[in-house]
Design an enzyme around this catalytic site. Structure first.
Site, PDB file in Angstrom:
ATOM      1  N   ASN A   1      46.290  -5.178 -22.437  1.00 52.41           N
ATOM      2  CA  ASN A   1      46.743  -4.738 -21.123  1.00 52.41           C
ATOM      3  C   ASN A   1      45.521  -4.728 -20.210  1.00 52.41           C
ATOM      4  O   ASN A   1      44.690  -3.834 -20.313  1.00 52.41           O
ATOM      5  CB  ASN A   1      47.368  -3.334 -21.217  1.00 52.41           C
ATOM      6  CG  ASN A   1      47.741  -2.785 -19.851  1.00 52.41           C
ATOM      7  OD1 ASN A   1      47.692  -3.498 -18.849  1.00 52.41           O
ATOM      8  ND2 ASN A   1      48.090  -1.506 -19.793  1.00 52.41           N
ATOM      9  N   TRP A   2      45.440  -5.731 -19.360  1.00 52.57           N
ATOM     10  CA  TRP A   2      44.253  -5.850 -18.493  1.00 52.57           C
ATOM     11  C   TRP A   2      44.280  -4.875 -17.315  1.00 52.57           C
ATOM     12  O   TRP A   2      43.316  -4.772 -16.587  1.00 52.57           O
ATOM     13  CB  TRP A   2      44.125  -7.287 -17.983  1.00 52.57           C
ATOM     14  CG  TRP A   2      43.581  -8.238 -19.015  1.00 52.57           C
ATOM     15  CD1 TRP A   2      43.174  -7.948 -20.291  1.00 52.57           C
ATOM     16  CD2 TRP A   2      43.368  -9.650 -18.845  1.00 52.57           C
ATOM     17  NE1 TRP A   2      42.719  -9.081 -20.921  1.00 52.57           N
ATOM     18  CE2 TRP A   2      42.830 -10.136 -20.066  1.00 52.57           C
ATOM     19  CE3 TRP A   2      43.583 -10.545 -17.793  1.00 52.57           C
ATOM     20  CZ2 TRP A   2      42.500 -11.487 -20.239  1.00 52.57           C
ATOM     21  CZ3 TRP A   2      43.259 -11.895 -17.978  1.00 52.57           C
ATOM     22  CH2 TRP A   2      42.718 -12.348 -19.182  1.00 52.57           C
ATOM     23  N   LYS A   3      45.421  -4.217 -17.106  1.00 50.30           N
ATOM     24  CA  LYS A   3      45.533  -3.295 -15.967  1.00 50.30           C
ATOM     25  C   LYS A   3      45.114  -4.022 -14.688  1.00 50.30           C
ATOM     26  O   LYS A   3      45.397  -5.202 -14.550  1.00 50.30           O
ATOM     27  CB  LYS A   3      44.720  -2.028 -16.241  1.00 50.30           C
ATOM     28  CG  LYS A   3      45.093  -1.421 -17.605  1.00 50.30           C
ATOM     29  CD  LYS A   3      44.550  -0.060 -17.848  1.00 50.30           C
ATOM     30  CE  LYS A   3      45.046   0.442 -19.207  1.00 50.30           C
ATOM     31  NZ  LYS A   3      44.628   1.811 -19.497  1.00 50.30           N
TER      32      LYS A   3
ATOM     33  N   HIS B   1      54.357   2.245 -18.751  1.00 51.34           N
ATOM     34  CA  HIS B   1      52.990   2.664 -19.068  1.00 51.34           C
ATOM     35  C   HIS B   1      52.694   4.020 -18.420  1.00 51.34           C
ATOM     36  O   HIS B   1      53.181   4.302 -17.329  1.00 51.34           O
ATOM     37  CB  HIS B   1      51.996   1.610 -18.574  1.00 51.34           C
ATOM     38  CG  HIS B   1      50.613   1.858 -19.099  1.00 51.34           C
ATOM     39  ND1 HIS B   1      49.765   2.762 -18.510  1.00 51.34           N
ATOM     40  CD2 HIS B   1      49.963   1.363 -20.183  1.00 51.34           C
ATOM     41  CE1 HIS B   1      48.631   2.797 -19.216  1.00 51.34           C
ATOM     42  NE2 HIS B   1      48.728   1.956 -20.222  1.00 51.34           N
TER      43      HIS B   1
ATOM     44  N   GLU C   1      50.255   5.109 -16.875  1.00 54.46           N
ATOM     45  CA  GLU C   1      49.679   5.046 -15.519  1.00 54.46           C
ATOM     46  C   GLU C   1      50.767   4.828 -14.470  1.00 54.46           C
ATOM     47  O   GLU C   1      50.661   5.303 -13.342  1.00 54.46           O
ATOM     48  CB  GLU C   1      48.597   3.955 -15.468  1.00 54.46           C
ATOM     49  CG  GLU C   1      47.333   4.410 -16.181  1.00 54.46           C
ATOM     50  CD  GLU C   1      46.551   3.309 -16.867  1.00 54.46           C
ATOM     51  OE1 GLU C   1      46.745   2.128 -16.544  1.00 54.46           O
ATOM     52  OE2 GLU C   1      45.737   3.651 -17.755  1.00 54.46           O
TER      53      GLU C   1
ATOM     54  N   GLU D   1      51.230   5.682 -26.853  1.00 51.78           N
ATOM     55  CA  GLU D   1      49.945   5.829 -26.171  1.00 51.78           C
ATOM     56  C   GLU D   1      49.771   7.285 -25.726  1.00 51.78           C
ATOM     57  O   GLU D   1      50.251   7.667 -24.659  1.00 51.78           O
ATOM     58  CB  GLU D   1      49.884   4.915 -24.942  1.00 51.78           C
ATOM     59  CG  GLU D   1      49.983   3.441 -25.273  1.00 51.78           C
ATOM     60  CD  GLU D   1      49.242   2.570 -24.261  1.00 51.78           C
ATOM     61  OE1 GLU D   1      48.459   1.731 -24.693  1.00 51.78           O
ATOM     62  OE2 GLU D   1      49.425   2.757 -23.042  1.00 51.78           O
TER      63      GLU D   1
ATOM     64  N   GLY E   1      41.549   5.399 -22.067  1.00 56.19           N
ATOM     65  CA  GLY E   1      40.350   5.247 -21.245  1.00 56.19           C
ATOM     66  C   GLY E   1      39.365   6.399 -21.377  1.00 56.19           C
ATOM     67  O   GLY E   1      38.444   6.540 -20.575  1.00 56.19           O
TER      68      GLY E   1
ATOM     69  N   SER F   1      42.142   3.904 -26.355  1.00 59.00           N
ATOM     70  CA  SER F   1      40.766   3.741 -26.832  1.00 59.00           C
ATOM     71  C   SER F   1      40.672   3.004 -28.169  1.00 59.00           C
ATOM     72  O   SER F   1      39.867   3.358 -29.023  1.00 59.00           O
ATOM     73  CB  SER F   1      40.054   5.100 -26.904  1.00 59.00           C
ATOM     74  OG  SER F   1      39.956   5.674 -25.607  1.00 59.00           O
TER      75      SER F   1
ATOM     76  N   GLY G   1      43.480  -1.584 -23.811  1.00 60.68           N
ATOM     77  CA  GLY G   1      43.084  -1.651 -22.409  1.00 60.68           C
ATOM     78  C   GLY G   1      41.664  -2.174 -22.284  1.00 60.68           C
ATOM     79  O   GLY G   1      41.408  -3.373 -22.448  1.00 60.68           O
ATOM     80  N   GLY G   2      40.726  -1.286 -22.027  1.00 60.44           N
ATOM     81  CA  GLY G   2      39.331  -1.647 -21.737  1.00 60.44           C
ATOM     82  C   GLY G   2      38.729  -2.705 -22.658  1.00 60.44           C
ATOM     83  O   GLY G   2      38.129  -3.667 -22.190  1.00 60.44           O
TER      84      GLY G   2
HETATM   85  P1  13P Z   1      42.236   1.914 -23.229  1.00 58.55           P
HETATM   86  O1  13P Z   1      42.227   0.994 -24.420  1.00 58.55           O
HETATM   87  O2  13P Z   1      41.299   1.484 -22.144  1.00 58.55           O
HETATM   88  O3  13P Z   1      42.088   3.347 -23.631  1.00 58.55           O
HETATM   89  O4  13P Z   1      43.712   1.783 -22.577  1.00 58.55           O
HETATM   90  C1  13P Z   1      44.815   1.935 -23.387  1.00 58.55           C
HETATM   91  C2  13P Z   1      46.010   1.526 -22.604  1.00 58.55           C
HETATM   92  O5  13P Z   1      46.418   2.212 -21.701  1.00 58.55           O
HETATM   93  C3  13P Z   1      46.654   0.255 -22.963  1.00 58.55           C
HETATM   94  O6  13P Z   1      47.872   0.126 -22.312  1.00 58.55           O
END
Ligand code: 13P
Length: 250
Positions: free
Chosen positions: A10-12, A96, A98, A168, A174, A214, A235-236
């Site tokens: 997930n590149w956000k 998600h 967010e 999640e 994050g 994470s 994510g990251g």
């Molecule tokens: P991180 O891996 O950056 O914690 O993000 C997780 C996430 O929200 C994937 O959708």
């Protein structure tokens, strides 16, 4: 039953089309021939075309990060399932945290989006998870049950066949704080039980439940070693081709 693991990026809101293309130039040779796990990359909408072009002919699937439930119409700023399918997307992230936290996503809108995505043949990755206060108050199970029940509303096992869930925990996103493999496993058991109630035992036994929050190259192996964990939503650490490769190859 053996469930093929799914490792999703997930590149956000990161990368432009050029950077997306570069990612695949670096990433694809490193995962060439890797078919133990399914790989999906979900870039921002404006990079879908570049990502789809770059991933063409590879085993890597491309997904979107959200979808609206209507087919078309006066819904400024929204993108429909039909549009995602038309450009070649096969997957979509729905609900998600967010989106729930900053953009007014609710359990009901998740349900509408899920039904629309399934109807159009997309593989939905529905995100559920508790916030820190809920975990500390002992409400994790209640929250996960509520999110699942509402997401699954008015769906049948047949219609929901492609469903994927991502657990999640919001406090792990994050933050560098990962749920322990045991904590993730326990949550997955709760989610799987809800899926069994809604769709039956066979469905639940085949349902893939990913962990997200994470996930990094150094904890991916321990997480993926759990029977209950059927993949990762990253994510990251998915932004860098090397670290995402290390996770894919956990
Ligand atoms: P991180 O891996 O950056 O914690 O993000 C997780 C996430 O929200 C994937 O959708």
């Amino acid at each position: 039953m053996a469930r093929k693991k799914l490792i999703a990026a997930n590149w956000k809101m990161y990368k432009n089309p050029e950077q997306s293309k570069q990612f695949f130039t670096d990433f694809l040779p490193m995962v060439q021939g890797h078919d133990r796990d399914e790989i999906v990359v979900c870039p921002p909408y404006v990079n879908l075309h570049a990502a789809l072009e770059a991933a063409k002919g590879s085993q890597v699937a491309i997904g979107a990060q959200d979808v609206y439930w209507k087919e078309e119409g006066a819904f400024t700023g929204e993108i429909s399932s039909t549009m995602l399918v038309a450009v070649g997307c096969t997957h979509v992230i729905i609900g998600h945290s967010e989106r729930r936290q900053y953009f007014g996503e609710t359990d009901d809108s998740v349900n509408l989006k899920l039904k629309a995505a399934l109807e159009h043949g997309l593989t939905p990755i529905v995100c559920v998870g508790e916030v820190l206060e809920e975990r500390e108050a002992g409400l994790t199970e209640d929250v996960l049950r509520r999110q699942c029940v509402r997401a699954f509303n008015a769906l049948s096992a047949r219609k929901a066949a492609k469903l994927v869930i991502a657990y999640e925990p919001v406090w792990a996103i994050g933050t560098g704080k990962t749920a322990t493999p045991q904590m993730a496993s326990d949550a997955h058991v709760i989610i799987r039980a809800e899926a069994a109630k809604a769709f039956g035992d066979d469905f639940a036994a085949a349902l893939r439940i990913l962990y997200g929050g994470s996930v990094k190259p150094d904890n991916a192996h321990a997480l993926m070693a759990e029977d209950e964990i059927d993949g990762a939503l990253v994510g990251g650490a998915s932004l860098d081709p090397k670290s995402f490769t290390a996770i894919v190859k956990y």
